[in-house]
Design an enzyme around this catalytic site. Structure first.
Site, PDB file in Angstrom:
ATOM      1  N   THR A   1       0.838  -1.203   0.000  1.00 30.09           N
ATOM      2  CA  THR A   1       0.000   0.000   0.000  1.00 30.09           C
ATOM      3  C   THR A   1       0.869   1.248   0.000  1.00 30.09           C
ATOM      4  OG1 THR A   1      -0.080  -0.129   2.412  1.00 30.09           O
ATOM      5  CG2 THR A   1      -1.899  -1.136   1.216  1.00 30.09           C
TER       6      THR A   1
ATOM      7  N   SER B   1       1.360   4.346  10.909  1.00 32.67           N
ATOM      8  CA  SER B   1       0.899   3.798   9.633  1.00 32.67           C
ATOM      9  C   SER B   1       0.779   4.983   8.675  1.00 32.67           C
ATOM     10  CB  SER B   1      -0.458   3.114   9.796  1.00 32.67           C
ATOM     11  OG  SER B   1      -1.428   4.098  10.096  1.00 32.67           O
ATOM     12  N   LYS B   2       0.471   4.663   7.443  1.00 26.34           N
ATOM     13  CA  LYS B   2       0.305   5.770   6.496  1.00 26.34           C
ATOM     14  C   LYS B   2      -0.785   6.724   6.976  1.00 26.34           C
ATOM     15  CE  LYS B   2      -0.514   4.630   2.444  1.00 26.34           C
ATOM     16  NZ  LYS B   2      -0.662   3.883   1.231  1.00 26.34           N
ATOM     17  N   GLN B   3      -1.854   6.124   7.560  1.00 24.16           N
ATOM     18  CA  GLN B   3      -2.984   6.933   8.034  1.00 24.16           C
ATOM     19  C   GLN B   3      -2.567   7.872   9.165  1.00 24.16           C
ATOM     20  OE1 GLN B   3      -3.173   3.598   7.625  1.00 24.16           O
ATOM     21  NE2 GLN B   3      -4.395   3.607   5.767  1.00 24.16           N
TER      22      GLN B   3
END
Ligand code: GLU
Length: 315
Positions: free
Chosen positions: A27, A257-259
């Site tokens: 991702t 995380s990316k979030q």
């Protein structure tokens, strides 16, 4: 019926020659948190004289980012983390997932479900039950007895009631853990309404097919383990040993995380990146001029850390 036996009864050496894996979802490129899982799984394989495999978990296609797999492989290579066998890709494994679902259907363990998320929420709201946002909303079993004329959307595993649903399992770092899967999540999804294969099914099928003896991954996945053990049992697959690693947290305490704003790992100085990941794993600072020297010393240090896990007496 007697309570089920624990998934693993010992913390001793794995039953077969050690095979571990790192299973990134493509991702985006690796960040500081995913390097911890990569390094921890690699060190554990090396400390056991075992093999380290790579599996690209590209099954959730809408979340996959073009170029991410190549970026991840490049970052791992820069850190000296090179798989012992060619990487697997879950996108190439669909027939195996279909066969597993078919086996579960034939055994009466899987059933089609017509419920959308809002149906599940409406069910609990009607009972005045509200689940915290961070928890899973357990599936209440609406479609267990049939679809009542509604079209099938997803496939679910029938989770037998307690005591069969009460899983006691061992984590090499966290010790004994317990979860009642029926209570925590209920009959969980094997194939999603959008036709994609659920992580739980894919991971169990692939860990068995790759001969994985030891799953080493981030602690955020610990709560998924009882579901995976139930599926392993339902499919007659071996249960690996588990070790869940500490997470890197963002400034506000959430998993990086990316979030939560994780930056792609900058690899101008791979030893420094490894050093930071090693600190999260509990390794001391290692003075080394090269990646290879750092990894060699880290493997010896990790062997000491896991010996301490194994010697600790669990409650
Ligand atoms: N693909 C999962 C992730 O990136 C890891 C799955 C696993 O290690 O079991 O979070």
């Amino acid at each position: 019926m007697a309570a089920p036996a624990p998934a693993r009864d010992a913390d001793g050496p794995p039953r077969a020659p050690y095979r571990g894996r790192f299973a990134p979802s493509p991702t985006g490129p690796l960040h500081a948190g995913s390097l911890v899982a990569a390094l921890g799984s690699w060190l554990d394989a090396r400390a056991h004289g075992g093999r380290w495999l790579l599996r690209i978990e590209d099954i959730d296609t809408p979340r996959c980012v073009p170029g991410a797999e190549a970026a991840i492989l490049g970052q791992l290579a820069a850190c000296g983390l090179v798989a012992d066998e060619p990487p697997w890709r879950q996108s190439e494994r669909v027939p195996a997932y279909a066969a597993a679902l078919q086996a579960l259907r034939a055994a009466g363990r899987a059933y089609p479900c017509a419920c959308a998320r809002r149906d599940v929420e409406a069910h609990w709201a009607a009972l005045g039950v509200h689940w915290p946002a961070e928890a899973e909303t357990p599936y209440p079993g609406t479609c267990r007895g049939g679809l009542q004329g509604r079209p099938a959307r997803a496939w679910r595993l029938r989770v037998d009631e307690a005591p069969a649903s009460r899983l006691r399992w061992h984590d090499r770092r966290l010790g004994w853990r317990q979860q009642d899967v029926a209570q925590a999540v209920g009959d969980f999804v094997l194939r999603r309404a959008d036709g994609l294969w659920a992580y739980q099914l894919a991971v169990v099928v692939d860990d068995a097919a790759q001969g994985i003896t030891d799953v080493v991954r981030g602690e955020d996945l610990a709560d998924n383990t009882p579901r995976q053990i139930l599926l392993q049992r339902a499919l007659g697959l071996p249960v690996p040993r588990y070790l869940h690693l500490p997470l890197v947290r963002s400034a506000d305490g959430r998993k990086l995380s990316k979030q939560t704003g994780a930056q792609a790992l900058a690899l101008g100085d791979p030893v420094a990146a490894l050093q930071a990941a090693g600190a999260v794993l509990g390794l001391p600072r290692i003075e080394a001029g090269t990646v290879g020297d750092w990894l060699g010393a880290a493997t010896r240090a990790w062997a000491g850390i896991i010996a301490a896990f194994a010697n600790r007496s669990d409650p």
